[in-house]
Scaffold this motif. Structure first.
Motif, mmCIF file in Angstrom:
data_model
loop_
_atom_site.group_PDB
_atom_site.id
_atom_site.type_symbol
_atom_site.label_atom_id
_atom_site.label_comp_id
_atom_site.label_asym_id
_atom_site.label_seq_id
_atom_site.Cartn_x
_atom_site.Cartn_y
_atom_site.Cartn_z
ATOM 1 N N PHE A 31 5.530 -11.020 2.581
ATOM 2 C CA PHE A 31 5.290 -10.195 3.716
ATOM 3 C C PHE A 31 4.450 -11.019 4.602
ATOM 4 O O PHE A 31 3.718 -11.987 4.181
ATOM 5 N N ILE A 33 1.430 -9.965 6.891
ATOM 6 C CA ILE A 33 0.775 -8.933 7.233
ATOM 7 C C ILE A 33 -0.468 -9.472 7.982
ATOM 8 O O ILE A 33 -1.045 -10.556 7.675
ATOM 9 N N ILE A 63 4.124 -7.499 10.082
ATOM 10 C CA ILE A 63 3.505 -6.308 9.813
ATOM 11 C C ILE A 63 1.786 -6.103 10.056
ATOM 12 O O ILE A 63 1.357 -6.842 9.424
ATOM 13 N N ILE A 65 -1.469 -4.040 10.474
ATOM 14 C CA ILE A 65 -2.118 -2.921 9.704
ATOM 15 C C ILE A 65 -3.395 -2.703 10.403
ATOM 16 O O ILE A 65 -4.173 -3.266 10.521
ATOM 17 N N ILE A 97 0.688 1.475 9.833
ATOM 18 C CA ILE A 97 1.510 0.522 9.691
ATOM 19 C C ILE A 97 2.442 0.328 11.026
ATOM 20 O O ILE A 97 2.996 1.058 11.121
ATOM 21 N N THR A 99 5.410 -1.985 12.832
ATOM 22 C CA THR A 99 6.235 -3.201 12.690
ATOM 23 C C THR A 99 7.027 -3.197 14.082
ATOM 24 O O THR A 99 6.619 -2.407 14.794
ATOM 25 N N GLN A 145 4.377 1.412 0.462
ATOM 26 C CA GLN A 145 4.897 1.665 1.638
ATOM 27 C C GLN A 145 5.606 0.959 2.526
ATOM 28 O O GLN A 145 6.476 1.347 3.062
ATOM 29 N N ILE A 146 4.984 -0.518 2.621
ATOM 30 C CA ILE A 146 5.760 -1.388 3.147
ATOM 31 C C ILE A 146 7.157 -1.588 2.806
ATOM 32 O O ILE A 146 8.163 -1.878 3.467
ATOM 33 N N LYS A 147 7.180 -1.702 1.197
ATOM 34 C CA LYS A 147 8.526 -2.015 0.594
ATOM 35 C C LYS A 147 9.452 -0.673 0.951
ATOM 36 O O LYS A 147 10.642 -1.064 1.248
ATOM 37 N N ILE A 149 9.438 0.909 3.896
ATOM 38 C CA ILE A 149 9.743 0.704 5.369
ATOM 39 C C ILE A 149 10.874 -0.253 5.406
ATOM 40 O O ILE A 149 11.968 -0.225 6.178
ATOM 41 N N LYS A 150 10.787 -1.249 4.627
ATOM 42 C CA LYS A 150 11.698 -2.410 4.847
ATOM 43 C C LYS A 150 13.138 -1.924 4.067
ATOM 44 O O LYS A 150 13.978 -1.985 3.852
#
Length: 150
Positions: A31, A33, A63, A65, A97, A99, A145-147, A149-150
């Protein structure tokens, strides 16, 4: 005994032939970030920031944050002399988060009961370790949570 040996060999052959890879392997954790802002408990924030510094892959989508953490240590029970025997440690972290096409807010709450130590130094060290564990749990949950989203 021979049956268990044969069973183990068959199990090993099946598992090595199935091209098993962990769900959350390092390949998927690439990522980019960037932490925009943070506030709250200094110790928890510094642990969380150090975890996110690893994610600087410029080939993937950025991403961003923002997070805010609070930490409280409350007495749960006291003895007859009025000295605390047990504490409730509570940490709450609000995350945003961002994006390119989505902004997601969520809250992570962790609590832990801790007994009072006779030695204040040991109690502070134990509380430090609990804060480190809270930061680790926060980091893992944010990555999940990021995973998602993607």
């Amino acid at each position: 005994m021979i049956k268990t040996f044969i069973l183990k060999i068959i199990l090993i052959l099946i598992l090595t032939a199935c091209d098993y890879t962990p769900i959350y392997s390092a390949k998927d954790g690439q990522f980019n970030i960037e932490i925009l802002s943070y506030e709250g408990d200094r110790e928890i924030n510094s642990k969380i920031l150090s975890k996110f510094r690893v994610h600087k892959n410029t080939n993937s989508e950025l991403i961003q944050i923002k997070f805010s953490s609070t930490y409280q240590k409350n007495d749960v029970s006291k003895n007859l002399a009025g000295k605390a025997e047990e504490y409730l440690l509570e940490a709450t972290t609000n995350y945003t988060i961002i994006t390119s096409n989505l902004e997601k807010n969520f809250i992570i709450k962790e609590s832990f009961k801790m007994k009072n130590f006779e030695d204040d130094f040991e109690e502070r060290n134990y509380e430090q370790r609990i804060k480190e564990n809270i930061a680790d749990i926060n980091y893992e949950k944010v990555i999940l949570q990021i995973k998602k989203i993607k």
